[in-house]
Design an enzyme around this catalytic site. Structure first.
Site, mmCIF file in Angstrom:
data_model
loop_
_atom_site.group_PDB
_atom_site.id
_atom_site.type_symbol
_atom_site.label_atom_id
_atom_site.label_comp_id
_atom_site.label_asym_id
_atom_site.label_seq_id
_atom_site.Cartn_x
_atom_site.Cartn_y
_atom_site.Cartn_z
ATOM 1 C CE1 TYR A 16 -4.056 2.786 -3.453
ATOM 2 C CE2 TYR A 16 -5.776 1.252 -2.762
ATOM 3 C CZ TYR A 16 -4.650 1.996 -2.480
ATOM 4 O OH TYR A 16 -4.094 1.940 -1.225
ATOM 5 C CB VAL A 62 -0.963 -0.011 1.204
ATOM 6 C CG1 VAL A 62 -1.651 1.341 1.362
ATOM 7 C CG2 VAL A 62 -2.001 -1.113 1.046
ATOM 8 C CB VAL A 103 0.225 1.591 -4.588
ATOM 9 C CG1 VAL A 103 -0.840 2.246 -5.460
ATOM 10 C CG2 VAL A 103 0.635 0.245 -5.175
ATOM 11 C CD GLU A 104 -2.580 5.252 -0.900
ATOM 12 O OE1 GLU A 104 -2.487 6.440 -1.281
ATOM 13 O OE2 GLU A 104 -3.665 4.653 -0.834
ATOM 14 C CB SER A 105 3.790 7.734 -0.482
ATOM 15 O OG SER A 105 4.426 6.678 0.235
#
Length: 331
Positions: free
Chosen positions: A318, A229, A232-234
């Site tokens: 996502y 996560v 992918v997020e940051s």
């Protein structure tokens, strides 16, 4: 299915086979185009030649048959429109099946006869599980999604709409694209327990690997999932800020961070523990990894509203991105 329905299906198959509009003469010889030149193959032999190779969908890991059923149910009442894959306009039978699986990140082919070759065969209705594809007739001209208890959801015919109905006859094909709900639930529960992974060495080389392990241990979820996560997020950037104001390694919105007890979302430890707490809550609530991820991205309210992964382009992209990142970490 009436004559008009049969003709519509023939036109659908023609389009997929790359043929010109055709008719069939009394001797069962294909007649192509306005010139009326006879082809050298019957329609049946052409169809057989076009379906020799099995079709394997691109599957989203962790999706259950129950997830597919929930995705299909959100289209209840959508009018039947032949050839349409846009629920705003309508759906035909194979359009519904493709759309429901697509909402789960699973790419199925467009037409019913192709979908009847996707996944793995199921021997009989006695072995059918929710989410299985039921296909009818030979050549296949209709498909639906099995719900259990001899019921299916389908877009039956012109003038009708997507609805739940009895399985009106024995399917000619039953195909399983995803595993059954019970098996996936057990797999999900196993995957979120720390015992499913070794210690911090399991994330060797991953930025903040020790924090992912500590947070996963505290909240009972997979450290690899947390790392995926964050990736992918940051991109593991603790100072990242999105265009809508999400902050830090786990991209928490200020209001969400506050509710999770995170005072500073730019602090990697606080962010990771906050993200772990949120993911653990989502997994308990939705009992599905894809839905838990969708809730992380779009909010649990949106997942409940749409009965599955919401039809937002960002969320649709996502979920498979995180699953791919998780797979890359060996999760």
């Amino acid at each position: 299915m009436g004559v008009s329905g049969v003709l519509s299906r023939i036109q659908e198959l023609q389009s997929q086979l790359g043929l010109n509009p055709m008719s069939v003469d009394p001797n069962n010889t294909v007649v192509n185009g306005s010139a009326g030149a006879k082809g050298d193959k019957t329609f049946a032999s052409m169809l057989a030649g076009a379906t020799d190779s099995p079709l394997v969908p691109t599957a989203g890991g962790g999706t259950s048959g129950g997830d597919v059923v929930a995705a299909a149910k959100k289209y209840l009442g959508t009018p039947y429109v032949f050839g349409s894959t846009d629920p705003a306009k309508g759906l035909d039978c194979s359009g519904l099946v493709q759309r429901a699986y697509g909402d789960m990140g699973i790419q199925l082919p467009r037409n019913s006869w192709q979908q009847a070759k996707a996944g793995q065969p199921v021997a009989s209705m006695a072995e059918a599980k929710p989410g299985d594809i039921l296909a009818f007739d030979s050549p296949v001209d209709h498909v639906g999604i099995y719900l259990g208890n001899n019921q299916m959801i389908a877009a039956p015919k012109p003038g009708d709409h997507v609805k739940i109905q009895k399985v009106y006859e024995t399917p000619t094909h039953i195909r399983r694209v995803v595993t059954d709900t019970a098996a996936v639930a057990a797999q999900n529960l196993a995957s979120v327990r720390p015992a499913a992974l070794s210690g911090s060495g399991a994330l060797a080389g991953v930025p903040y690997g020790d924090l992912f392990v500590k947070a996963g241990t505290k909240y009972g979820i997979s450290p690899k999932l947390l790392a995926a996560v964050a990736k992918v997020e940051s991109g593991y950037n603790p100072q990242a800020v999105s265009k809508v104001g999400a902050r830090g390694l786990m991209q928490l919105m200020p209001s969400t961070a506050k509710g999770l007890g995170v005072d500073n979302a730019f602090d990697p430890e606080q962010a990771i523990f906050g993200g772990a707490k949120l993911l653990a809550h989502n997994l308990r609530e939705f009992k599905s990894l894809p839905l838990a991820l969708a809730a992380y991205n779009a909010g649990g309210g949106a997942v409940k509203k749409y009965g599955g992964i919401p039809p937002f382009a960002e969320t649709q992209a996502y979920v498979p991105k995180v699953q791919k990142a998780l797979a890359a970490l060996g999760g």
